[in-house]
Design a protein around this motif. Structure first.
Motif, PDB file in Angstrom:
ATOM      1  N   TRP A   1       1.912  59.295  12.860  1.00  0.00           N
ATOM      2  CA  TRP A   1       1.964  57.897  12.414  1.00  0.00           C
ATOM      3  C   TRP A   1       1.693  57.790  10.923  1.00  0.00           C
ATOM      4  CZ3 TRP A   1       4.284  53.955  14.208  1.00  0.00           C
ATOM      5  CH2 TRP A   1       4.418  53.744  15.563  1.00  0.00           C
ATOM      6  N   ALA A   2       0.679  58.505  10.454  1.00  0.00           N
ATOM      7  CA  ALA A   2       0.339  58.450   9.025  1.00  0.00           C
ATOM      8  C   ALA A   2       1.490  58.973   8.179  1.00  0.00           C
ATOM      9  CB  ALA A   2      -0.937  59.242   8.755  1.00  0.00           C
ATOM     10  N   LEU A   3       2.095  60.076   8.589  1.00  0.00           N
ATOM     11  CA  LEU A   3       3.225  60.615   7.831  1.00  0.00           C
ATOM     12  C   LEU A   3       4.412  59.651   7.846  1.00  0.00           C
ATOM     13  CD1 LEU A   3       3.142  64.372   8.875  1.00  0.00           C
ATOM     14  CD2 LEU A   3       2.557  63.383   6.660  1.00  0.00           C
ATOM     15  N   THR A   4       4.643  58.998   8.978  1.00  0.00           N
ATOM     16  CA  THR A   4       5.737  58.037   9.069  1.00  0.00           C
ATOM     17  C   THR A   4       5.522  56.864   8.119  1.00  0.00           C
ATOM     18  OG1 THR A   4       6.130  58.638  11.377  1.00  0.00           O
ATOM     19  CG2 THR A   4       7.004  56.525  10.638  1.00  0.00           C
ATOM     20  N   VAL A   5       4.300  56.347   8.087  1.00  0.00           N
ATOM     21  CA  VAL A   5       3.999  55.209   7.208  1.00  0.00           C
ATOM     22  C   VAL A   5       4.113  55.614   5.744  1.00  0.00           C
ATOM     23  CG1 VAL A   5       2.150  53.655   6.474  1.00  0.00           C
ATOM     24  CG2 VAL A   5       2.586  53.999   8.892  1.00  0.00           C
ATOM     25  N   ILE A   6       3.584  56.765   5.391  1.00  0.00           N
ATOM     26  CA  ILE A   6       3.617  57.214   3.996  1.00  0.00           C
ATOM     27  C   ILE A   6       5.044  57.514   3.552  1.00  0.00           C
ATOM     28  CG2 ILE A   6       2.898  59.094   2.461  1.00  0.00           C
ATOM     29  CD1 ILE A   6       0.227  59.082   4.072  1.00  0.00           C
ATOM     30  N   VAL A   7       5.837  58.165   4.411  1.00  0.00           N
ATOM     31  CA  VAL A   7       7.236  58.435   4.065  1.00  0.00           C
ATOM     32  C   VAL A   7       8.011  57.124   3.946  1.00  0.00           C
ATOM     33  CG1 VAL A   7       9.389  59.441   4.949  1.00  0.00           C
ATOM     34  CG2 VAL A   7       7.297  60.779   4.966  1.00  0.00           C
ATOM     35  N   GLY A   8       7.700  56.148   4.778  1.00  0.00           N
ATOM     36  CA  GLY A   8       8.351  54.836   4.686  1.00  0.00           C
ATOM     37  C   GLY A   8       8.052  54.147   3.369  1.00  0.00           C
ATOM     38  N   ILE A   9       6.794  54.211   2.939  1.00  0.00           N
ATOM     39  CA  ILE A   9       6.421  53.612   1.651  1.00  0.00           C
ATOM     40  C   ILE A   9       7.114  54.337   0.500  1.00  0.00           C
ATOM     41  CG2 ILE A   9       4.500  53.231   0.065  1.00  0.00           C
ATOM     42  CD1 ILE A   9       4.546  51.269   2.398  1.00  0.00           C
ATOM     43  N   LEU A  10       7.145  55.676   0.560  1.00  0.00           N
ATOM     44  CA  LEU A  10       7.814  56.439  -0.493  1.00  0.00           C
ATOM     45  C   LEU A  10       9.316  56.149  -0.518  1.00  0.00           C
ATOM     46  CD1 LEU A  10       6.027  59.907  -0.176  1.00  0.00           C
ATOM     47  CD2 LEU A  10       5.768  58.204  -1.990  1.00  0.00           C
ATOM     48  N   ALA A  11       9.930  56.061   0.662  1.00  0.00           N
ATOM     49  CA  ALA A  11      11.361  55.752   0.707  1.00  0.00           C
ATOM     50  C   ALA A  11      11.647  54.368   0.173  1.00  0.00           C
ATOM     51  CB  ALA A  11      11.868  55.878   2.140  1.00  0.00           C
ATOM     52  N   ASP A  12      10.762  53.412   0.466  1.00  0.00           N
ATOM     53  CA  ASP A  12      10.955  52.062  -0.048  1.00  0.00           C
ATOM     54  C   ASP A  12      10.863  52.024  -1.565  1.00  0.00           C
ATOM     55  OD1 ASP A  12      11.241  49.201   0.178  1.00  0.00           O
ATOM     56  OD2 ASP A  12       9.091  49.077  -0.311  1.00  0.00           O
ATOM     57  N   SER A  13       9.912  52.786  -2.117  1.00  0.00           N
ATOM     58  CA  SER A  13       9.781  52.793  -3.582  1.00  0.00           C
ATOM     59  C   SER A  13      10.928  53.551  -4.254  1.00  0.00           C
ATOM     60  CB  SER A  13       8.431  53.367  -3.991  1.00  0.00           C
ATOM     61  OG  SER A  13       8.370  54.733  -3.653  1.00  0.00           O
ATOM     62  N   LEU A  14      11.458  54.566  -3.590  1.00  0.00           N
ATOM     63  CA  LEU A  14      12.564  55.321  -4.182  1.00  0.00           C
ATOM     64  C   LEU A  14      13.891  54.581  -4.096  1.00  0.00           C
ATOM     65  CD1 LEU A  14      11.912  58.971  -2.910  1.00  0.00           C
ATOM     66  CD2 LEU A  14      11.743  58.135  -5.247  1.00  0.00           C
ATOM     67  N   PHE A  15      14.121  53.905  -2.993  1.00  0.00           N
ATOM     68  CA  PHE A  15      15.434  53.298  -2.769  1.00  0.00           C
ATOM     69  C   PHE A  15      15.430  51.783  -2.965  1.00  0.00           C
ATOM     70  CE2 PHE A  15      15.445  57.071   0.091  1.00  0.00           C
ATOM     71  CZ  PHE A  15      16.292  57.836  -0.691  1.00  0.00           C
ATOM     72  N   ALA A  16      14.365  51.227  -3.528  1.00  0.00           N
ATOM     73  CA  ALA A  16      14.296  49.788  -3.740  1.00  0.00           C
ATOM     74  C   ALA A  16      15.250  49.378  -4.848  1.00  0.00           C
ATOM     75  CB  ALA A  16      12.873  49.377  -4.087  1.00  0.00           C
ATOM     76  N   LYS A  17      15.899  48.283  -4.609  1.00  0.00           N
ATOM     77  CA  LYS A  17      16.824  47.764  -5.617  1.00  0.00           C
ATOM     78  C   LYS A  17      16.164  46.595  -6.320  1.00  0.00           C
ATOM     79  CE  LYS A  17      20.951  49.064  -3.121  1.00  0.00           C
ATOM     80  NZ  LYS A  17      22.198  48.601  -2.531  1.00  0.00           N
ATOM     81  N   SER A  18      16.349  46.504  -7.601  1.00  0.00           N
ATOM     82  CA  SER A  18      15.742  45.401  -8.344  1.00  0.00           C
ATOM     83  C   SER A  18      16.559  44.134  -8.194  1.00  0.00           C
ATOM     84  CB  SER A  18      15.611  45.773  -9.810  1.00  0.00           C
ATOM     85  OG  SER A  18      16.851  46.132 -10.332  1.00  0.00           O
TER      86      SER A  18
END
Length: 120
Positions: free
Chosen positions: A103-120
Motif C-alpha cells: 500500500w505504501a509503495l502504491t501511494v508513493i508511486v502514485g504521488i510520484l507519477a502525478d508529479s511527473l505527468f502533471a500538466k500545467s
C-alpha cells in the motif's frame, strides 16, 4: 495426470518456490510490527500532505487513529483465522507488514507519477 503433493511440498513451500520475494520477511515479530506501523504512517502522512492538505492538528489526530485501526484489523484477522494452521501472531503480522508495504509503495508511486505527468 494429477500428482499429489507430498507433506514437504505444502502450499507455503509451493508459493516460496514460485515467488522467491515472499521469503523476504522480517526476522522478528518486533520488526514486522515496526514495518507495519512505519508503512501505515507513510500512507497517512503522504495522504495528508499531498492529497488532503490538512493542518498539523488534523494530522496529529489521524495518525493515532490510523495506527490503532491497523492494529485492530490485525486482531480481527487473528479472530477470523481461528481454527486454521495460519492462526499465529507472527504469521499474521508478517502478512500484514507485507500488505502495508505494498500500500505504501502504491501511494508513493502514485504521488510520484502525478508529479511527473502533471500538466500545467
Amino acid at each position: 495426470m494429477m500428482t499429489v503433493l507430498s507433506a514437504r511440498q505444502d502450499d507455503v513451500s509451493n508459493i516460496h518456490r514460485r515467488w522467491s520475494f515472499t521469503r523476504l520477511t522480517p526476522g522478528s515479530l518486533r520488526a514486522s510490527y515496526a514495518m507495519t506501523f512505519a508503512c501505515a504512517f507513510a500512507v497517512i502522512a503522504v495522504s495528508h500532505v499531498f492529497h488532503l492538505g490538512t493542518d498539523a492538528t488534523s494530522f496529529a489526530v489521524h495518525v493515532p487513529l490510523g495506527l490503532g485501526a491497523v492494529f485492530a484489523l490485525g486482531l480481527v484477522d487473528r479472530i477470523m483465522l481461528r481454527g486454521t494452521p495460519i492462526n499465529s501472531l507472527p504469521k499474521i503480522v508478517h502478512v500484514s507488514s507485507f500488505a502495508n508495504l505494498l500500500w505504501a509503495l502504491t501511494v508513493i508511486v502514485g504521488i510520484l507519477a502525478d508529479s511527473l505527468f502533471a500538466k500545467s
